[in-house]
Design an enzyme around this catalytic site. Structure first.
Site, PDB file in Angstrom:
ATOM      1  N   GLY A  58       1.695  11.836   0.286  1.00  0.00           N
ATOM      2  CA  GLY A  58       1.428  13.227   0.641  1.00  0.00           C
ATOM      3  C   GLY A  58       1.759  13.538   2.091  1.00  0.00           C
ATOM      4  O   GLY A  58       2.272  14.612   2.409  1.00  0.00           O
ATOM      5  N   THR A  59       1.473  12.603   2.971  1.00  0.00           N
ATOM      6  CA  THR A  59       1.726  12.848   4.400  1.00  0.00           C
ATOM      7  C   THR A  59       3.215  13.071   4.641  1.00  0.00           C
ATOM      8  O   THR A  59       3.610  13.989   5.372  1.00  0.00           O
ATOM      9  CB  THR A  59       1.220  11.653   5.235  1.00  0.00           C
ATOM     10  N   ASN A 130      -9.507  19.122   0.916  1.00  0.00           N
ATOM     11  CA  ASN A 130      -9.895  17.750   0.574  1.00  0.00           C
ATOM     12  C   ASN A 130     -11.318  17.393   0.989  1.00  0.00           C
ATOM     13  O   ASN A 130     -11.876  16.438   0.472  1.00  0.00           O
ATOM     14  CB  ASN A 130      -8.913  16.754   1.190  1.00  0.00           C
ATOM     15  N   GLN A 160      -4.774  17.591  -3.329  1.00  0.00           N
ATOM     16  CA  GLN A 160      -6.106  17.479  -3.921  1.00  0.00           C
ATOM     17  C   GLN A 160      -6.229  18.277  -5.211  1.00  0.00           C
ATOM     18  O   GLN A 160      -7.236  18.194  -5.904  1.00  0.00           O
ATOM     19  CB  GLN A 160      -7.170  17.991  -2.946  1.00  0.00           C
ATOM     20  N   HIS A 182      -1.846   8.893  -5.477  1.00  0.00           N
ATOM     21  CA  HIS A 182      -3.146   8.211  -5.521  1.00  0.00           C
ATOM     22  C   HIS A 182      -4.312   9.160  -5.713  1.00  0.00           C
ATOM     23  O   HIS A 182      -5.448   8.732  -5.854  1.00  0.00           O
ATOM     24  CB  HIS A 182      -3.344   7.287  -4.307  1.00  0.00           C
ATOM     25  N   THR A 218      16.175   3.885  -0.373  1.00  0.00           N
ATOM     26  CA  THR A 218      16.054   3.513  -1.784  1.00  0.00           C
ATOM     27  C   THR A 218      14.686   3.930  -2.308  1.00  0.00           C
ATOM     28  O   THR A 218      13.666   3.654  -1.677  1.00  0.00           O
ATOM     29  CB  THR A 218      16.243   1.989  -1.950  1.00  0.00           C
ATOM     30  N   CYS A 310      -9.536   9.717   5.996  1.00  0.00           N
ATOM     31  CA  CYS A 310      -8.634   9.390   7.108  1.00  0.00           C
ATOM     32  C   CYS A 310      -9.365   9.598   8.428  1.00  0.00           C
ATOM     33  O   CYS A 310      -9.043   8.982   9.418  1.00  0.00           O
ATOM     34  CB  CYS A 310      -7.408  10.281   7.091  1.00  0.00           C
TER      35      CYS A 310
HETATM   36  N1  PLP Z   1      -3.118  16.296   2.022  1.00  0.00           N
HETATM   37  C1  PLP Z   1      -4.358  16.238   1.517  1.00  0.00           C
HETATM   38  C2  PLP Z   1      -5.046  17.500   1.150  1.00  0.00           C
HETATM   39  C3  PLP Z   1      -4.984  15.001   1.337  1.00  0.00           C
HETATM   40  O1  PLP Z   1      -6.229  14.952   0.837  1.00  0.00           O
HETATM   41  C4  PLP Z   1      -4.291  13.822   1.682  1.00  0.00           C
HETATM   42  C5  PLP Z   1      -4.910  12.494   1.540  1.00  0.00           C
HETATM   43  O2  PLP Z   1      -6.094  12.322   1.543  1.00  0.00           O
HETATM   44  C6  PLP Z   1      -2.990  13.944   2.207  1.00  0.00           C
HETATM   45  C7  PLP Z   1      -2.432  15.189   2.352  1.00  0.00           C
HETATM   46  C8  PLP Z   1      -2.205  12.746   2.595  1.00  0.00           C
HETATM   47  O3  PLP Z   1      -1.678  12.097   1.484  1.00  0.00           O
HETATM   48  P1  PLP Z   1      -1.299  10.549   1.558  1.00  0.00           P
HETATM   49  O4  PLP Z   1      -2.582   9.801   1.722  1.00  0.00           O
HETATM   50  O5  PLP Z   1      -0.619  10.279   0.256  1.00  0.00           O
HETATM   51  O6  PLP Z   1      -0.368  10.371   2.699  1.00  0.00           O
END
Ligand code: PLP
Length: 366
Positions: A58-59, A130, A160, A182, A218, A310
């Site tokens: 996601g990041t 989140n 989320q 995940h 890849t 995080c």
């Molecule tokens: N965006 C939201 C709303 C999230 O809750 C999260 C992870 O907790 C992320 C982005 C980041 O995703 P990733 O952990 O796959 O990098």
């Protein structure tokens, strides 16, 4: 992880080990897996397979959206104050604008209107938060953007949301959509970004031209195959999981509110939780320090967090609670309880046994 996602991964390590960019039979077999996964993920998100860019989570998808657009077309990035740091930090790094939310944890549409002008190239508004699970007024926000910054594209972080909302419908008008495996029973480090036809985007990684030149490198074929398997299973039973988990979440939150004094359920003054995703219960306990509470809960096998995982461990109150106007003392006693598709009635019984007692124990110490 969902068992089906694990099962989808293993043969990629043993049988389908080819590099999907290659030309031979083994490569084509791996590439077929990517095609199949692209079909599933694009179906889940209401778009075409060619619009999916696989990422390492996601990041990366969020960074690709925000930085990719500003790198390609310039202009100003705008986001809400409650975005995940994966959006907030790139927007701030690029000198963008951050828009306030109300005390209810939802984007302030008037503040959004004030932040918009012709210089804005991307607006990023998450679908569901989140920390609190509060669903954002995305469709209304997109209307405001189309009216006041017609050239800007809209990104939504649906990381989320996918487990609990019909993202294809809720984000139908968004130009860019991020997801992360995940959060729905897939592996960590895999995600995707939808790149709609209005979005012009520079890649973060330049390299072998994979993902239609939008993401060099890849592809993580095992992870992507597993993400698709998780999504398939999720879509097959989302409606029933949603009703079941929402009922468990209500029993958890009501049970705590019924037995503990001095508790604030963030963004839920009355007990109506229809504006929230089914899986998150976010509570603040007066006179309790989150860190001490988390420690006691962990000792009793409840793994929770104060805010975003995080950010946990950080001393500062969460930026989400601060943006909602929660005072420092209230935010200091915050607890985020997350449920999953596999949470059971017995899990909720255990939590209701442990949490009120842990809060009482900590208050007794003071
Ligand atoms: N965006 C939201 C709303 C999230 O809750 C999260 C992870 O907790 C992320 C982005 C980041 O995703 P990733 O952990 O796959 O990098």
């Amino acid at each position: 992880m969902r068992r089906r996602a694990i099962d989808a991964m293993l043969p990629v390590y043993t049988e389908f080990y080819g590099n999907p960019s290659g030309a031979h039979r083994m490569a084509r077999a791996a590439n077929h897996l990517l095609d199949d996964a692209r079909d599933v993920i694009s179906g889940a998100l209401g778009t075409e397979p060619g619009r999916i860019v696989f990422t390492a989570g996601g990041t990366e998808a969020d960074n690709l959206a925000v930085r990719g657009v500003v790198d390609a077309v310039g202009g100003v990035a705008v986001c809400s104050a409650i975005e995940h740091h994966a959006v907030l930090d790139p927007v701030e790094h690029l000198g963008g604008r951050v828009v306030a939310v109300g005390p209810d944890g939802r984007l302030d549409l008037d503040a959004l209107a004030e932040a918009l002008d012709d210089s804005v190239s991307i607006v990023s508004i998450m679908l569901a938060n989140n920390e609190t699970g509060i669903v954002q007024p995305l469709a209304e926000a997109i209307e405001v953007v189309r009216r006041l910054a017609p050239d800007a594209v809209v990104h939504t972080d649906a990381v989320q949301a996918l487990s609990w909302l019909d993202v294809a419908q809720a984000a139908a008008e968004a130009d860019l959509i991020s997801i992360s495996a995940h959060k729905f029973g897939g592996p960590k480090g895999v995600g995707a970004l939808v790149v709609g036809e209005r979005a012009r985007l520079s890649p973060l990684f330049r390299g072998g031209g994979q993902e239609r030149d939008r993401r060099g490198g890849t592809q993580n074929v095992p992870g992507i195959a597993a993400m698709a398997a998780a999504a398939e299973e999720l879509l097959a039973d989302r409606a029933s999981a949603l009703a079941r988990v929402a009922a468990l979440r209500d029993r958890l939150a009501d049970g705590i509110r019924d037995t503990v004094d001095g508790v604030v359920e963030s963004g839920v003054p009355e007990r109506d939780r229809s504006h929230k995703t089914a899986n998150i219960s976010h509570l603040c306990f007066a006179g309790v320090e989150s860190e001490a509470l988390l420690f006691l809960l962990e000792e009793r096998d409840i793994m929770a967090s104060a805010a975003s995982s995080c950010a946990s461990g950080a001393q500062d109150p969460s930026h989400v609670l601060a943006a909602m106007g929660l005072d420092r003392a209230t935010a200091a006693g915050s607890l985020r309880l997350s449920l999953g598709y596999d949470t059971t009635d017995a899990d909720i019984d255990a939590a209701l046994d442990v949490i009120p007692a842990a809060v009482a124990q900590l208050r007794g110490r003071r």
